[in-house]
Scaffold this active site. Structure first.
Site, PDB file in Angstrom:
ATOM      1  N   GLY A 250       0.815  -1.210   0.000  1.00 43.37           N
ATOM      2  CA  GLY A 250       0.000   0.000   0.000  1.00 43.37           C
ATOM      3  C   GLY A 250       0.846   1.256   0.000  1.00 43.37           C
ATOM      4  O   GLY A 250       0.519   2.247  -0.663  1.00 43.37           O
ATOM      5  N   ASP A 251       1.962   1.240   0.724  1.00 48.78           N
ATOM      6  CA  ASP A 251       2.877   2.380   0.755  1.00 48.78           C
ATOM      7  C   ASP A 251       3.510   2.577  -0.625  1.00 48.78           C
ATOM      8  O   ASP A 251       3.700   3.708  -1.079  1.00 48.78           O
ATOM      9  CB  ASP A 251       3.969   2.164   1.794  1.00 48.78           C
ATOM     10  CG  ASP A 251       3.404   1.680   3.120  1.00 48.78           C
ATOM     11  OD1 ASP A 251       2.318   2.149   3.501  1.00 48.78           O
ATOM     12  OD2 ASP A 251       4.045   0.829   3.766  1.00 48.78           O
TER      13      ASP A 251
END
Length: 300
Positions: A250-251
Site C-alpha cells: 500500500g505504501d
C-alpha cells in the site's frame, strides 16, 4: 521536495518458518532485517523510482540508529528526531503458511518532541508535498494529523494521508490532496461491509464530499479504484503475479501514484503507476525497484 512522516518507525524482522509448532522451538529458513514504517516505505520506493524525499519521524535507542542507518543505505535523506529514552520498536513478520505479525510499542513521544517536528514542518513551502502515513503511538494525541495539516495550511502544502479510522476522517475538512484507504478501512469508517465496486465507489465519493480531493482505494487481490477531484473514476483489476510479500504494498502504491502524478500531472497515469508499484512490491521479497514497477506497468 517530498517529506514523509513516520511516527513509529520499526526494524522489521522478517522470518520464514516452514511449519510453525506452538510451545516448541522453531528454526527459521530465511531472515531479513529491514527498516519499517509506512512513511519510510514511501520514501524508499520514491527513491527507487528516482524521486528524492526526506524521511521525518522519531527514533530512539540502538534500534533507532539501525533504522536510520538502513534508510540511508537505501539512498534516502533522513531528518529524524532522536528521543533519548526508550527504543524504536522491532516488528516480527512471521511467514509460514500465512503471514503473522507481532508489532512492538516504540518510545514515548512527548510534547517537546512534537514541537521539534512542528519546527521542521514550518520550513515547508507550496512547492513541497507532505506524506502522513501510518498509525501513531498511544503517547501522541489522536488529532496529530489534523494538527499538522492546520499548521501547514497557510503554506499551501500538498498533503497525502494514508491512515485509518479517526486519523483519516479527522483530516478531511482540511482537504488533503490524496487519501488512500483500503476497501475494508473504507467500510469501517461508515460501519458497512462493501461487497461490490459500485458500493466502494459510492462510499469513496462520500469521502470526497467530506473534503478529500482525491481518493485512492486499494483492494489487495481485487485491484484498486481511483476517484479524482475532476470527477474521473478509474478502476483496475490486480495485475497477475505471485504475491511474495504484502508488507509495504500500500505504501508503494502511494509512492507510485506520486511519481506518476509528478511525471505527467495526469491522474490516469498516476493511478496506473500506483497499481504497478503496489503490485511490484507485493511480487517481490523487498520493496519494488524501478524496473519491476515498469514491468508491471506494461501489463496494464
Amino acid at each position: 521536495m517530498i517529506y514523509t512522516v513516520t511516527f513509529n518507525p520499526s526494524l522489521d524482522y522478517v522470518v520464514g518458518v516452514k511449519e510453525i509448532k506452538l510451545n516448541a522451538t522453531n528454526r527459521t529458513d530465511s531472515e531479513q532485517m529491514l527498516p519499517g514504517g509506512k512513511g519510510i516505505n514511501v520514501s524508499i520506493v520514491l527513491k527507487n523510482l528516482g524521486i528524492p524525499s526526506t524521511a521525518l519521524g522519531f527514533i530512539a535507542g540502538f534500534t533507532g540508529d539501525e533504522i536510520e542507518k538502513n534508510v540511508k543505505a537505501a539512498g534516502c535523506t533522513t531528518d529524524f528526531i532522536k528521543i533519548q529514552e526508550g527504543m524504536s520498536r522491532i516488528n516480527i513478520k512471521l511467514k509460514s503458511d500465512g503471514e503473522t505479525e507481532i508489532n512492538g510499542m516504540g518510545p514515548i513521544i512527548h510534547e517537546k518532541h512534537l514541537n521539534q517536528l512542528f519546527e521542521k514542518l514550518e520550513q515547508l513551502t507550496d512547492k513541497d508535498i507532505l506524506v502522513l502515513a501510518g498509525s501513531i503511538p498511544n503517547s501522541v494525541p489522536d488529532s496529530i494529523y489534523q494538527d499538522i495539516m492546520k499548521r501547514v495550511s497557510n503554506k499551501k502544502v500538498m498533503v497525502v494521508v494514508d491512515a485509518t479510522k479517526d486519523l483519516l476522517v479527522n483530516v478531511l475538512d482540511r482537504k488533503p490532496f490524496l487519501i488512500k484507504p483500503n476497501n475494508h478501512e473504507l467500510g469501517e469508517i461508515f460501519g458497512v461491509e462493501l461487497k461490490t465496486n459500485e458500493e466502494i465507489i459510492a462510499y469513496g465519493e462520500k469521502l470526497k464530499d467530506m473534503g478529500a480531493r482525491n481518493v485512492l482505494i486499494s483492494m489487495a487481490g481485487d485491484g484498486a479504484i481511483f476517484l479524482g477531484e475532476d470527477g474521473c473514476v478509474y478502476e483496475s483489476p490486480a495485475p497477475k503475479g505471485k504475491v511474495i510479500n504484502s508488507v509495504g504494498a500500500g505504501d508503494s502504491m502511494v509512492a507510485g501514484f506520486l511519481t506518476g502524478y509528478l511525471d505527467q500531472g495526469d491522474y490516469q497515469h498516476a493511478f496506473k503507476m500506483g497499481i504497478s508499484a503496489g503490485s511490484a512490491s507485493a511480487f517481490s521479497a523487498q520493496l519494488a525497484t524501478k524496473s519491476e514497477v515498469e514491468a508491471v506497468y506494461q501489463t496494464l
